[in-house]
Design a protein around this motif. Structure first.
Motif, PDB file in Angstrom:
ATOM      1  N   ILE A   6       0.857  -1.178   0.000  1.00 55.45           N
ATOM      2  CA  ILE A   6       0.000   0.000   0.000  1.00 55.45           C
ATOM      3  C   ILE A   6       0.898   1.235   0.000  1.00 55.45           C
ATOM      4  O   ILE A   6       1.818   1.338   0.817  1.00 55.45           O
ATOM      5  CB  ILE A   6      -0.908   0.022   1.253  1.00 55.45           C
ATOM      6  CG1 ILE A   6      -1.668  -1.318   1.403  1.00 55.45           C
ATOM      7  CG2 ILE A   6      -1.870   1.199   1.210  1.00 55.45           C
ATOM      8  CD1 ILE A   6      -2.550  -1.690   0.237  1.00 55.45           C
ATOM      9  N   PHE A  28       0.231  -1.626  -5.090  1.00 55.25           N
ATOM     10  CA  PHE A  28       1.152  -2.193  -6.075  1.00 55.25           C
ATOM     11  C   PHE A  28       1.642  -3.532  -5.518  1.00 55.25           C
ATOM     12  O   PHE A  28       1.306  -3.892  -4.396  1.00 55.25           O
ATOM     13  CB  PHE A  28       2.314  -1.240  -6.390  1.00 55.25           C
ATOM     14  CG  PHE A  28       3.153  -0.837  -5.215  1.00 55.25           C
ATOM     15  CD1 PHE A  28       2.792   0.232  -4.421  1.00 55.25           C
ATOM     16  CD2 PHE A  28       4.319  -1.522  -4.894  1.00 55.25           C
ATOM     17  CE1 PHE A  28       3.569   0.617  -3.330  1.00 55.25           C
ATOM     18  CE2 PHE A  28       5.111  -1.144  -3.822  1.00 55.25           C
ATOM     19  CZ  PHE A  28       4.727  -0.073  -3.033  1.00 55.25           C
ATOM     20  N   GLU A  54      11.936   2.262   3.359  1.00 53.11           N
ATOM     21  CA  GLU A  54      10.564   2.540   3.811  1.00 53.11           C
ATOM     22  C   GLU A  54      10.195   1.405   4.761  1.00 53.11           C
ATOM     23  O   GLU A  54       9.921   0.295   4.314  1.00 53.11           O
ATOM     24  CB  GLU A  54       9.571   2.561   2.636  1.00 53.11           C
ATOM     25  CG  GLU A  54       9.849   3.628   1.589  1.00 53.11           C
ATOM     26  CD  GLU A  54       8.692   3.783   0.573  1.00 53.11           C
ATOM     27  OE1 GLU A  54       7.718   3.002   0.638  1.00 53.11           O
ATOM     28  OE2 GLU A  54       8.792   4.686  -0.274  1.00 53.11           O
ATOM     29  N   GLU A  56       7.799  -0.726   7.173  1.00 51.38           N
ATOM     30  CA  GLU A  56       6.342  -0.914   7.140  1.00 51.38           C
ATOM     31  C   GLU A  56       5.918  -2.096   8.007  1.00 51.38           C
ATOM     32  O   GLU A  56       6.640  -3.094   8.114  1.00 51.38           O
ATOM     33  CB  GLU A  56       5.876  -1.170   5.689  1.00 51.38           C
ATOM     34  CG  GLU A  56       6.544  -0.208   4.705  1.00 51.38           C
ATOM     35  CD  GLU A  56       5.802   0.003   3.395  1.00 51.38           C
ATOM     36  OE1 GLU A  56       4.809  -0.692   3.143  1.00 51.38           O
ATOM     37  OE2 GLU A  56       6.255   0.900   2.641  1.00 51.38           O
ATOM     38  N   ASP A  85      10.237  -1.699   2.464  1.00 51.44           N
ATOM     39  CA  ASP A  85       9.881  -1.570   1.049  1.00 51.44           C
ATOM     40  C   ASP A  85      10.974  -0.709   0.408  1.00 51.44           C
ATOM     41  O   ASP A  85      10.845   0.505   0.318  1.00 51.44           O
ATOM     42  CB  ASP A  85       8.487  -0.919   0.957  1.00 51.44           C
ATOM     43  CG  ASP A  85       8.155  -0.419  -0.434  1.00 51.44           C
ATOM     44  OD1 ASP A  85       8.752  -0.892  -1.404  1.00 51.44           O
ATOM     45  OD2 ASP A  85       7.263   0.462  -0.529  1.00 51.44           O
ATOM     46  N   LYS A 106      10.291  -0.819  -7.610  1.00 50.80           N
ATOM     47  CA  LYS A 106       9.801  -1.348  -6.337  1.00 50.80           C
ATOM     48  C   LYS A 106       9.953  -2.857  -6.176  1.00 50.80           C
ATOM     49  O   LYS A 106       9.941  -3.349  -5.047  1.00 50.80           O
ATOM     50  CB  LYS A 106       8.297  -1.024  -6.212  1.00 50.80           C
ATOM     51  CG  LYS A 106       7.955   0.443  -5.960  1.00 50.80           C
ATOM     52  CD  LYS A 106       8.113   0.782  -4.492  1.00 50.80           C
ATOM     53  CE  LYS A 106       7.363   2.047  -4.108  1.00 50.80           C
ATOM     54  NZ  LYS A 106       7.565   2.349  -2.653  1.00 50.80           N
ATOM     55  N   THR A 176       4.341   3.252   4.601  1.00 50.84           N
ATOM     56  CA  THR A 176       5.462   3.739   5.417  1.00 50.84           C
ATOM     57  C   THR A 176       5.163   5.107   6.020  1.00 50.84           C
ATOM     58  O   THR A 176       4.512   5.940   5.386  1.00 50.84           O
ATOM     59  CB  THR A 176       6.758   3.817   4.576  1.00 50.84           C
ATOM     60  OG1 THR A 176       7.894   3.935   5.443  1.00 50.84           O
ATOM     61  CG2 THR A 176       6.758   5.006   3.622  1.00 50.84           C
TER      62      THR A 176
HETATM   63 ZN    ZN Z   1       6.144   1.604   0.771  1.00 49.39          ZN
END
Ligand code: ZN
Length: 204
Positions: A6, A28, A54, A56, A85, A106, A176
């Motif tokens: 997310i 994603f 990031e 999470e 992430d 990503k 994040t």
């Molecule tokens: Zn992220």
């Protein structure tokens, strides 16, 4: 197994990157080959010059479900872990400018360090306000509280399962908090959830 992520789920993080706060969850995915477990190091890939961390909270899906209704959403995850992430911010910026998908920014190999341990929800004092953080070389760089999420765990479960069947063993990275920033070779990242050390990742 799939990894659903997310984006922009904390107001302060959306603002730090100059993004609007989405009315619906921004979704994603990363492929399973993105996972980096057992505290393995990340070897800095050659296609980017700007990898951002990031940190999470990550839900581990505990049973299959589609079109999950809000009153049952919390029965689809029993434990929560911590993940990073990793994002190739330079590639992502180019993708955004061109309106292209984000996968190369990503979803690359090793872009999803994940804790080996997942904490049962029943052992977390208040699952609506889970505190987590990321340290880089011993300095706290990100601090999060799930109470500040724009879309709650249950809202995410309901929304995602309208499009994608959730299957036991799937992971959902839930967004994040602010404080994302670049990593460089030699950095050591350490993540905590409610004070418990969950993962480390050295950049090599
Ligand atoms: Zn992220």
């Amino acid at each position: 197994m799939k990894i659903i992520c997310i984006g922009r789920n904390y107001v302060a993080h959306a603002s730090e990157l100059g993004n609007e706060v989405p009315a619906e969850p921004l979704i994603f995915m990363k492929p399973p080959s993105a996972i980096l477990n057992s505290n393995k190091p990340l070897y800095y890939p050659d296609f980017t010059k700007s990898i951002h961390h990031e940190v999470e909270l990550v839900l581990k899906i505990s049973k299959n479900g589609r079109h999950i209704q809000p009153e049952f959403a919390d029965t689809y995850y029993e434990s929560i872990g911590l993940g990073i992430d990793f994002t190739a911010r330079d590639l992502q910026q180019k993708c955004k400018e061109k309106g292209h998908p984000w996968e190369i920014a990503k979803g690359w190999d090793g872009s999803a360090p994940l804790s080996d341990a997942f904490i049962p929800v029943s052992e977390i004092g208040d699952p609506k306000s889970i505190h987590f953080d990321l340290q880089c070389n011993g300095q706290t760089v990100q601090k999060g509280d799930s109470a500040l999420m724009i879309h709650s765990f249950n809202q995410i479960i309901c929304y995602v399962s309208r499009f994608f069947k959730l299957q036991k063993g799937d992971y959902i990275f839930t967004g994040t908090p602010e404080g994302v920033g670049p990593v460089k070779k030699g950095d050591v990242l350490t993540g905590h959830l409610e004070g418990r050390k969950m993962l480390t990742c050295e950049i090599r």
